[in-house]
Design a protein around this motif. Structure first.
Motif, PDB file in Angstrom:
ATOM      1  N   GLU A 191       0.836  -1.070   0.057  1.00 58.85           N
ATOM      2  CA  GLU A 191      -0.188   0.075  -0.125  1.00 58.85           C
ATOM      3  C   GLU A 191       1.100   1.330   0.008  1.00 58.85           C
ATOM      4  O   GLU A 191       2.097   1.155   0.400  1.00 58.85           O
ATOM      5  CB  GLU A 191      -0.890   0.156   1.338  1.00 58.85           C
ATOM      6  CG  GLU A 191      -0.051   0.113   2.353  1.00 58.85           C
ATOM      7  CD  GLU A 191      -0.936   0.268   3.818  1.00 58.85           C
ATOM      8  OE1 GLU A 191      -1.058   0.759   4.716  1.00 58.85           O
ATOM      9  OE2 GLU A 191      -1.952  -0.952   3.684  1.00 58.85           O
ATOM     10  N   ARG A 192       0.337   2.420  -0.257  1.00 61.59           N
ATOM     11  CA  ARG A 192       0.921   3.450  -0.181  1.00 61.59           C
ATOM     12  C   ARG A 192       1.112   3.912   1.167  1.00 61.59           C
ATOM     13  O   ARG A 192       0.438   3.856   1.906  1.00 61.59           O
ATOM     14  CB  ARG A 192       0.304   4.743  -1.046  1.00 61.59           C
ATOM     15  CG  ARG A 192       0.110   4.777  -2.664  1.00 61.59           C
ATOM     16  CD  ARG A 192      -0.465   5.839  -2.942  1.00 61.59           C
ATOM     17  NE  ARG A 192      -0.556   6.044  -4.420  1.00 61.59           N
ATOM     18  CZ  ARG A 192       0.139   6.513  -5.168  1.00 61.59           C
ATOM     19  NH1 ARG A 192       1.271   7.233  -4.766  1.00 61.59           N
ATOM     20  NH2 ARG A 192       0.098   6.530  -6.424  1.00 61.59           N
ATOM     21  N   ILE A 193       2.390   4.652   1.490  1.00 57.44           N
ATOM     22  CA  ILE A 193       2.877   5.073   2.785  1.00 57.44           C
ATOM     23  C   ILE A 193       3.326   6.583   2.769  1.00 57.44           C
ATOM     24  O   ILE A 193       4.413   6.757   2.084  1.00 57.44           O
ATOM     25  CB  ILE A 193       3.928   3.837   3.654  1.00 57.44           C
ATOM     26  CG1 ILE A 193       3.342   2.587   3.373  1.00 57.44           C
ATOM     27  CG2 ILE A 193       4.228   4.499   4.857  1.00 57.44           C
ATOM     28  CD1 ILE A 193       4.597   1.679   3.808  1.00 57.44           C
ATOM     29  N   ASN A 194       2.368   7.296   3.390  1.00 57.98           N
ATOM     30  CA  ASN A 194       2.716   8.698   3.220  1.00 57.98           C
ATOM     31  C   ASN A 194       2.929   9.200   1.683  1.00 57.98           C
ATOM     32  O   ASN A 194       3.505   9.989   1.432  1.00 57.98           O
ATOM     33  CB  ASN A 194       4.120   9.070   4.012  1.00 57.98           C
ATOM     34  CG  ASN A 194       4.084   8.761   5.407  1.00 57.98           C
ATOM     35  OD1 ASN A 194       3.032   9.077   6.026  1.00 57.98           O
ATOM     36  ND2 ASN A 194       5.161   8.338   5.849  1.00 57.98           N
ATOM     37  N   GLY A 195       2.044   8.652   1.077  1.00 60.34           N
ATOM     38  CA  GLY A 195       1.655   9.120  -0.420  1.00 60.34           C
ATOM     39  C   GLY A 195       2.674   8.290  -1.460  1.00 60.34           C
ATOM     40  O   GLY A 195       2.416   8.532  -2.372  1.00 60.34           O
ATOM     41  N   LYS A 196       3.554   7.382  -0.924  1.00 57.48           N
ATOM     42  CA  LYS A 196       4.711   6.851  -1.610  1.00 57.48           C
ATOM     43  C   LYS A 196       4.359   5.437  -1.744  1.00 57.48           C
ATOM     44  O   LYS A 196       4.216   4.506  -0.721  1.00 57.48           O
ATOM     45  CB  LYS A 196       5.934   7.221  -1.373  1.00 57.48           C
ATOM     46  CG  LYS A 196       6.161   8.866  -1.312  1.00 57.48           C
ATOM     47  CD  LYS A 196       6.538   9.496  -2.643  1.00 57.48           C
ATOM     48  CE  LYS A 196       6.926  10.811  -2.538  1.00 57.48           C
ATOM     49  NZ  LYS A 196       7.072  11.343  -3.876  1.00 57.48           N
ATOM     50  N   TYR A 197       4.903   4.691  -2.781  1.00 55.44           N
ATOM     51  CA  TYR A 197       4.972   3.359  -2.793  1.00 55.44           C
ATOM     52  C   TYR A 197       6.352   3.025  -2.662  1.00 55.44           C
ATOM     53  O   TYR A 197       7.435   3.805  -2.669  1.00 55.44           O
ATOM     54  CB  TYR A 197       4.659   2.913  -4.254  1.00 55.44           C
ATOM     55  CG  TYR A 197       3.320   2.710  -4.863  1.00 55.44           C
ATOM     56  CD1 TYR A 197       2.450   2.042  -4.163  1.00 55.44           C
ATOM     57  CD2 TYR A 197       2.903   3.514  -5.901  1.00 55.44           C
ATOM     58  CE1 TYR A 197       0.965   1.984  -4.383  1.00 55.44           C
ATOM     59  CE2 TYR A 197       1.598   3.685  -6.165  1.00 55.44           C
ATOM     60  CZ  TYR A 197       0.694   2.917  -5.567  1.00 55.44           C
ATOM     61  OH  TYR A 197      -0.599   2.827  -5.748  1.00 55.44           O
ATOM     62  N   PHE A 198       6.888   2.013  -1.764  1.00 66.16           N
ATOM     63  CA  PHE A 198       8.095   1.524  -1.450  1.00 66.16           C
ATOM     64  C   PHE A 198       8.350   0.281  -2.012  1.00 66.16           C
ATOM     65  O   PHE A 198       7.603  -0.731  -1.991  1.00 66.16           O
ATOM     66  CB  PHE A 198       8.381   1.554  -0.068  1.00 66.16           C
ATOM     67  CG  PHE A 198       8.249   3.115   0.661  1.00 66.16           C
ATOM     68  CD1 PHE A 198       9.657   3.734   0.902  1.00 66.16           C
ATOM     69  CD2 PHE A 198       7.235   3.722   0.860  1.00 66.16           C
ATOM     70  CE1 PHE A 198       9.461   4.985   1.354  1.00 66.16           C
ATOM     71  CE2 PHE A 198       7.079   4.871   1.233  1.00 66.16           C
ATOM     72  CZ  PHE A 198       8.542   5.699   1.515  1.00 66.16           C
ATOM     73  N   SER A 199       9.650  -0.168  -2.229  1.00 63.57           N
ATOM     74  CA  SER A 199      10.256  -1.582  -2.658  1.00 63.57           C
ATOM     75  C   SER A 199      11.466  -1.737  -2.115  1.00 63.57           C
ATOM     76  O   SER A 199      12.397  -0.911  -1.867  1.00 63.57           O
ATOM     77  CB  SER A 199      10.251  -1.353  -4.305  1.00 63.57           C
ATOM     78  OG  SER A 199      10.856  -2.664  -4.650  1.00 63.57           O
ATOM     79  N   LEU A 200      11.703  -2.987  -1.541  1.00 62.61           N
ATOM     80  CA  LEU A 200      13.034  -3.558  -1.115  1.00 62.61           C
ATOM     81  C   LEU A 200      13.665  -4.249  -2.264  1.00 62.61           C
ATOM     82  O   LEU A 200      12.873  -4.633  -3.146  1.00 62.61           O
ATOM     83  CB  LEU A 200      12.603  -4.693  -0.015  1.00 62.61           C
ATOM     84  CG  LEU A 200      12.126  -3.820   1.189  1.00 62.61           C
ATOM     85  CD1 LEU A 200      11.895  -4.994   2.192  1.00 62.61           C
ATOM     86  CD2 LEU A 200      12.890  -2.748   1.818  1.00 62.61           C
ATOM     87  N   HIS A 201      14.836  -4.034  -2.542  1.00 64.53           N
ATOM     88  CA  HIS A 201      15.459  -4.962  -3.572  1.00 64.53           C
ATOM     89  C   HIS A 201      16.799  -5.135  -3.476  1.00 64.53           C
ATOM     90  O   HIS A 201      17.378  -4.636  -2.336  1.00 64.53           O
ATOM     91  CB  HIS A 201      15.424  -3.974  -5.084  1.00 64.53           C
ATOM     92  CG  HIS A 201      15.885  -2.737  -4.970  1.00 64.53           C
ATOM     93  ND1 HIS A 201      17.087  -2.391  -5.550  1.00 64.53           N
ATOM     94  CD2 HIS A 201      15.393  -1.667  -4.555  1.00 64.53           C
ATOM     95  CE1 HIS A 201      17.143  -1.103  -5.339  1.00 64.53           C
ATOM     96  NE2 HIS A 201      16.053  -0.627  -4.701  1.00 64.53           N
ATOM     97  N   ARG A 202      17.716  -5.937  -4.057  1.00 69.53           N
ATOM     98  CA  ARG A 202      18.798  -6.275  -3.714  1.00 69.53           C
ATOM     99  C   ARG A 202      20.093  -5.997  -4.864  1.00 69.53           C
ATOM    100  O   ARG A 202      19.917  -6.933  -5.582  1.00 69.53           O
ATOM    101  CB  ARG A 202      18.817  -7.804  -3.372  1.00 69.53           C
ATOM    102  CG  ARG A 202      20.202  -8.165  -2.204  1.00 69.53           C
ATOM    103  CD  ARG A 202      21.312  -8.153  -2.646  1.00 69.53           C
ATOM    104  NE  ARG A 202      21.509  -9.367  -3.862  1.00 69.53           N
ATOM    105  CZ  ARG A 202      21.161 -10.671  -3.389  1.00 69.53           C
ATOM    106  NH1 ARG A 202      21.391 -10.790  -2.450  1.00 69.53           N
ATOM    107  NH2 ARG A 202      21.226 -11.510  -4.453  1.00 69.53           N
ATOM    108  N   PRO A 203      20.535  -4.827  -5.243  1.00 72.79           N
ATOM    109  CA  PRO A 203      21.558  -4.903  -6.097  1.00 72.79           C
ATOM    110  C   PRO A 203      22.762  -5.833  -5.675  1.00 72.79           C
ATOM    111  O   PRO A 203      22.990  -6.027  -4.462  1.00 72.79           O
ATOM    112  CB  PRO A 203      22.274  -3.572  -5.873  1.00 72.79           C
ATOM    113  CG  PRO A 203      21.158  -2.773  -5.116  1.00 72.79           C
ATOM    114  CD  PRO A 203      20.405  -3.685  -4.334  1.00 72.79           C
TER     115      PRO A 203
END
Length: 350
Positions: A191-203
């Motif tokens: 869901e949006r959190i404080n109006g933003k989407y967030f993603s975890l990822h692994r370079p």
């Protein structure tokens, strides 16, 4: 804390049918999971390879010239052929690297959590230049009424994170690359959190540092920015090599519960937990002091890659219980169950 299903593994390579006499399925693992209507949907990573033939090296790739098909490249073994095969997962032939198998994504529908029907054709298959060597490790995230699938796309240009979406698990739309090479293990907060989407990822890093989990922001799930470190491996035998995100974060009354994998000594893969604040995904407030899920049984210790438990998908069965669908030894799909309160109680405040 985590109870395995007594009849594990629940899905084996023999359960997958592939309409090609030249190929064999040798692994089905690392499923994404989601609730859909009255079913549980699993998106299965299915690894196939050419059947062996004496005197020949055979490599599968996706044929880009037609609708999806697997083409088999062949080299006759001769003294002049330059070969390096220090890792069973890939091979260098005349200074060019190939994967020894190709992965496809099949769909399983489960009504009771255990018994399943598996699609006869891939739900997601290679279809562009970024996917010639396969599509791997799907994660499913429901946002509003749409389901998003992050997955690893692999080609001769390395691996990167791609995105697809569906509303019914019948038709899928590929939305393109969202994190370029070398990047994988991407999952969104649902869901949006404080109006933003967030993603975890692994370079992936090779020159300095260790592969760590990063967090990024987006307005539309396609374009990502404000990249920053989220969690780095600690110097313990369980995760000193690398870490990566698992299934979608789960919102609890204490905050966001996040399951992540670690790779440590002897290339053993385990699962760990962290907790972040509800309205500040970057603020970690709890962490497991040691893995809560490690390889224990033969089907987790012996397979294509030994000593691996790897989770891309969990399901909140109700307000208390969680079903964990996980890959075992890169060969099987297995099932475990736990309780949210037990997981939360295992965390140490940070």
């Amino acid at each position: 804390m985590i109870k395995r299903y007594e009849s594990n593994p629940i899905i084996k390579p023999d359960d997958i049918l592939i309409d090609n006499d030249e190929l064999e399925v040798f692994g089905v693992f690392n499923p994404g999971a989601a609730k859909f209507n009255d079913e549980i949907i699993l998106l299965l990573r299915v690894a196939v390879k050419p059947k062996s033939e004496k005197g020949w090296i055979k490599i599968p790739i996706a044929d880009k010239t037609d609708s999806f098909a697997i083409k088999i490249l062949k080299w006759k073994k001769t003294k002049s052929l330059k070969i390096l095969d220090k890792d069973a997962r890939f091979i260098d032939i005349n200074d060019k690297r190939y994967l020894t198998s190709i992965s496809l994504i099949y769909l399983a529908r489960i009504r009771d959590g255990i018994h399943f029907d598996i699609s006869k054709e891939p739900a997601l298959a290679p279809s562009n230049e970024h996917e010639v060597f396969g599509v791997e490790d799907p994660r499913i995230i429901r946002i509003d009424e749409k389901y998003y699938i992050t997955y690893t796309a692999v080609s001769e240009n390395s691996f990167c994170t791609a995105l697809a979406s569906t509303e019914d698990f019948k038709k899928f739309e590929k939305l393109g690359i969202i994190f370029p090479p070398e990047n994988k293990d991407a999952v969104f907060f649902p869901e949006r959190i404080n109006g933003k989407y967030f993603s975890l990822h692994r370079p992936t890093v090779s020159f300095i540092g260790r592969p760590s989990i990063w967090i990024s922001e987006s307005e539309d799930l396609i374009h990502w920015g404000k990249h920053r470190i989220f969690l780095t491996p600690n110097n313990t035998k369980w995760e000193r090599t690398k870490i990566g995100a698992g299934p979608q974060p789960l919102l609890t009354d204490k905050g966001w519960l996040i399951f992540y994998h670690s790779c440590g000594d002897n290339q053993t893969y385990s699962m760990n937990l962290i907790l972040t604040e509800k309205n500040n995904t970057q603020k970690i407030i709890g962490k497991s002091t040691k893995p809560i899920f490690t390889p224990r049984y033969k089907y987790e210790k012996v397979g294509v890659v030994p000593n691996v438990v790897f989770c891309n998908g969990w399901i909140a069965k109700d307000k208390e219980k969680i079903l964990i669908y996980y890959g075992a030894a890169d060969k099987y799909v297995a099932l475990a169950e736990t309780e949210i309160d037990l997981l939360l109680s295992s965390l140490k405040r940070v």
